[in-house]
Design a protein around this motif. Structure first.
Motif, PDB file in Angstrom:
ATOM      1  N   LYS A  35     -22.052  17.777   8.687  1.00 61.17           N
ATOM      2  CA  LYS A  35     -21.207  17.669   7.592  1.00 61.17           C
ATOM      3  C   LYS A  35     -21.121  16.183   7.262  1.00 61.17           C
ATOM      4  N   ARG A  36     -21.236  15.731   6.125  1.00 65.65           N
ATOM      5  CA  ARG A  36     -21.144  14.338   5.623  1.00 65.65           C
ATOM      6  C   ARG A  36     -20.093  13.675   6.105  1.00 65.65           C
ATOM      7  N   GLU A  37     -18.929  14.190   5.817  1.00 67.10           N
ATOM      8  CA  GLU A  37     -17.573  13.665   5.856  1.00 67.10           C
ATOM      9  C   GLU A  37     -17.382  13.562   7.365  1.00 67.10           C
ATOM     10  N   HIS A  38     -17.987  14.331   8.387  1.00 62.59           N
ATOM     11  CA  HIS A  38     -17.720  14.243   9.846  1.00 62.59           C
ATOM     12  C   HIS A  38     -18.731  13.137  10.304  1.00 62.59           C
ATOM     13  N   ILE A  39     -19.855  12.911   9.844  1.00 62.88           N
ATOM     14  CA  ILE A  39     -20.681  11.875  10.250  1.00 62.88           C
ATOM     15  C   ILE A  39     -20.237  10.361   9.956  1.00 62.88           C
ATOM     16  N   GLU A  40     -19.711  10.422   8.461  1.00 60.41           N
ATOM     17  CA  GLU A  40     -19.060   9.128   8.097  1.00 60.41           C
ATOM     18  C   GLU A  40     -17.911   8.594   9.063  1.00 60.41           C
ATOM     19  N   GLU A  41     -16.853   9.870   9.218  1.00 61.37           N
ATOM     20  CA  GLU A  41     -15.867   9.286  10.368  1.00 61.37           C
ATOM     21  C   GLU A  41     -16.343   8.728  11.560  1.00 61.37           C
ATOM     22  N   PHE A  42     -17.637   9.424  12.180  1.00 60.36           N
ATOM     23  CA  PHE A  42     -18.073   8.967  13.342  1.00 60.36           C
ATOM     24  C   PHE A  42     -18.421   7.469  13.442  1.00 60.36           C
ATOM     25  N   TYR A  43     -19.390   7.185  12.246  1.00 61.81           N
ATOM     26  CA  TYR A  43     -19.828   5.963  11.977  1.00 61.81           C
ATOM     27  C   TYR A  43     -18.798   4.937  12.123  1.00 61.81           C
ATOM     28  N   LYS A  44     -17.559   5.509  11.394  1.00 62.10           N
ATOM     29  CA  LYS A  44     -16.662   4.379  11.240  1.00 62.10           C
ATOM     30  C   LYS A  44     -15.793   4.291  12.616  1.00 62.10           C
ATOM     31  N   ASN A  45     -15.940   5.112  13.506  1.00 59.91           N
ATOM     32  CA  ASN A  45     -14.851   5.033  14.793  1.00 59.91           C
ATOM     33  C   ASN A  45     -16.104   4.921  16.107  1.00 59.91           C
TER      34      ASN A  45
END
Length: 280
Positions: free
Chosen positions: A218-228
Motif C-alpha cells: 500500500k502506497r500510504e504505508h510505504i510513504e509513512e515508512f520512508y518518512k519515519n
C-alpha cells in the motif's frame, strides 16, 4: 448518413519507419501501452508540429513536449506519462532514427591533443546496447527486503526537480549579497522541497517492502515508512537506485581521434532540441 470522403493523399501519409522492442519488454507498464503481439512497437517519423514542439523551451522544461512527441510518433503509447523510465531513452533514439536515419553527426574535442573534429555514430548500435536493469534484486536492510521498480516518466520529472532544487540551495548559500538570516530562510525553504521530492522518488520507485513475513504494497504505508525510518535504510535504497540508473544508462561511445589516433569515451547526452537536430 454523410461520410467523410477518403483523402487521395492518404497513402502518402507517414508510415512506421522502424519497430522498437522496448528494453522493459512491456514489463512495469501498468497503463499507457498497447503492446503488439510481436512485442515490437511501430515508430513513425516526426511531423512538422513535433519539430516545432522540440523548439519550445517551456514544453521541454515541464516534460510535456517530450510526451507529445512520443505519443505522436508511437501511437501504441497513448499515455507516455505512464511509461517506465527504462524505456524513455530507447524510445527517443528510435524516434530520432525514424525521423533522420541511424547516423548522427556531432563534434567532439579530443582530450589528448585538443583537436576538434566531426564524427558520426550509428544510433542503432546505441539502441541495441540499452539494457533494462535488474529490478528483481531486492534491497536487504534491517531485516527487510525492498523490491524496487522503474519510475514512471511523470515521476522521473520529479527527480529532475530535486536536482534543480539542490542547485538553488547551493546558489543561495554562495550569494554574498544575501544576509545570513536570508540564506538560512532560503536554505530551509529549498531543503523542505528537496526532502519532499526525494521521498516521492523513493515512493514511486518502490513496488513493495517485505518485513516480518508480510508484504506491504500500500502506497500510504510505504510513504509513512520512508518518512519515519532511519537514514541507513534511505541510503541503502538510494544507493541501489543509483546502481540501477548506472545499469540502464547509455554507455559512452568510443571515438578515435583523427589527429593523434588515440581513443577516448564520449557520453551521449539528451539535450532534446540538439539531439533531434531541430533547426539544423
Amino acid at each position: 448518413m454523410d461520410t467523410k470522403p477518403l483523402n487521395p493523399l492518404a497513402k502518402h501519409f507517414r508510415k512506421p519507419a522502424i519497430y522498437l522492442r522496448l528494453p522493459s519488454g512491456g514489463r512495469y507498464w501498468e497503463a499507457g501501452l498497447h503492446m503488439p503481439e510481436n512485442g515490437e512497437v511501430p515508430v513513425y517519423p516526426m511531423t512538422a508540429k513535433d519539430e516545432i514542439t522540440l523548439r519550445t523551451p517551456d514544453a521541454l522544461l515541464n516534460g510535456q513536449g517530450v510526451i507529445d512527441v512520443i505519443q505522436s510518433c508511437c501511437p501504441n503509447i497513448p499515455d507516455a506519462w505512464r511509461m517506465p523510465s527504462v524505456d524513455v531513452d530507447a524510445t527517443l533514439i528510435a524516434i530520432r532514427i525514424a525521423s533522420y536515419g541511424h547516423d548522427m553527426d556531432f563534434e567532439s574535442k579530443c582530450p589528448h591533443c585538443g583537436e576538434q573534429d566531426s564524427y558520426a555514430i550509428d544510433l542503432t548500435h546505441i539502441l541495441d546496447r540499452i539494457q533494462c536493469p535488474d529490478y528483481d534484486k531486492r534491497v536487504e536492510v534491517d531485516g527487510m527486503r525492498i523490491r524496487l521498480r522503474p519510475q514512471e516518466y511523470f515521476s522521473l520529472n520529479a527527480t529532475n526537480q530535486v536536482r534543480f532544487e539542490e542547485q538553488r540551495i547551493l546558489q543561495a548559500l554562495s550569494d554574498e549579497s544575501l544576509t545570513d538570516e536570508v540564506k538560512k530562510a532560503e536554505f530551509a525553504k529549498h531543503l523542505e522541497r528537496v526532502v519532499e521530492l526525494s521521498t516521492k522518488v523513493l515512493l514511486d520507485s518502490t513496488e513493495y517492502i517485505e518485513a516480518d513475513g508480510e508484504i506491504v504494497a500500500k502506497r500510504e504505508h510505504i510513504e509513512e515508512f520512508y518518512k519515519n525510518c532511519g537514514a541507513g535504510v534511505i541510503k541503502a535504497v538510494q544507493d541501489r537506485l543509483n546502481q540501477l540508473v548506472e545499469e540502464g544508462s547509455i554507455k559512452p561511445v568510443q571515438l578515435t581521434c583523427t589527429s593523434c589516433t588515440k581513443e577516448y569515451p564520449v557520453s551521449l547526452t539528451f539535450d532534446y532540441a540538439s539531439f533531434f537536430g531541430v533547426g539544423s
